[in-house]
Write a protein that holds these residues in place. Sequence first.
Motif: not given
Ligand SMILES: [Fe+2]
Length: 266
Positions: A79-81, A165-167, A229-231
């Motif tokens: 989803f990082h596209t 990224d997200d996990c 990614a988001h942290g």
């Molecule tokens: Fe993400």
Amino acid sequence: MTQPAKITEIAPGCFNLRAPFTILAGIVDIGTHMSFIKLSSGKFVLLSTVQLDAQAKKEVHDLTKGGELIEAVIGTNPFHTLAFEQFYELYPNAPFYGTPRHIRKYKEIPWAGSVTDPAVLTRWAPELALELTQGGEFDDPQPESTNHFAGVVAIHLPSKTMVVDDCFRVSKNPGIIERGIFGRRDMEVSFHWSLYNDALYKTPSAVQTFHDWVLHLTKTYDFDNLSTAHGGILIGGAKAELVLGLEKARVALKKMAVARGGDLVY
Ligand SMILES: [Fe+2]
């Protein structure tokens, strides 16, 4: 006035570029990242892409000698596209490797391969290890709006740096909700919230598979740093924090495994 560099070398040979990424109709900026792994050959493997402003474009151009040093651009999270089209326009000659969702979504990019191909995952070993999250759907995660857990986990061994990224997520200056409700402290490592609903297959063994895969990462690879990614970016002590995060999650994971007809043994 010269702006500070956007690309930073967070550990030797591991460069990180952070960019804004907003959710909730543009109200909340959760940020995102891409990374540039410098191989011993001098070439770069790029992990994910972000939207580049003028300054970032110049820095990417300078770092990669106008793209000459780009060996691969890898889509790491399905989803990082959103920035891949821009990056392809800038560097059409670079070899792009995607997740199955990247490849389905951007047909104009002549993909050089899929990250589901073991030959792609091992191509830069032992310098750069690439692993797919285990226990959940990677090809077509559902529901698309929330299940962004699965992805490629990269470990750059020379700099002892893990890039995800997200996990996994490093809490950076956690706010009142994160601190008060989830009990997080600064630089704590935790898991994307979708772990506790849709991320893993709803089978008896999926929780154990995921749990054992995280342990496998900590036992197989020597890493100290973690970029999420988001942290935040954790420099030093990342492996111990990931182990602590797994220990903290075990009660909820075991409950989930039992509810799905299995168990979690550790
Ligand atoms: Fe993400």
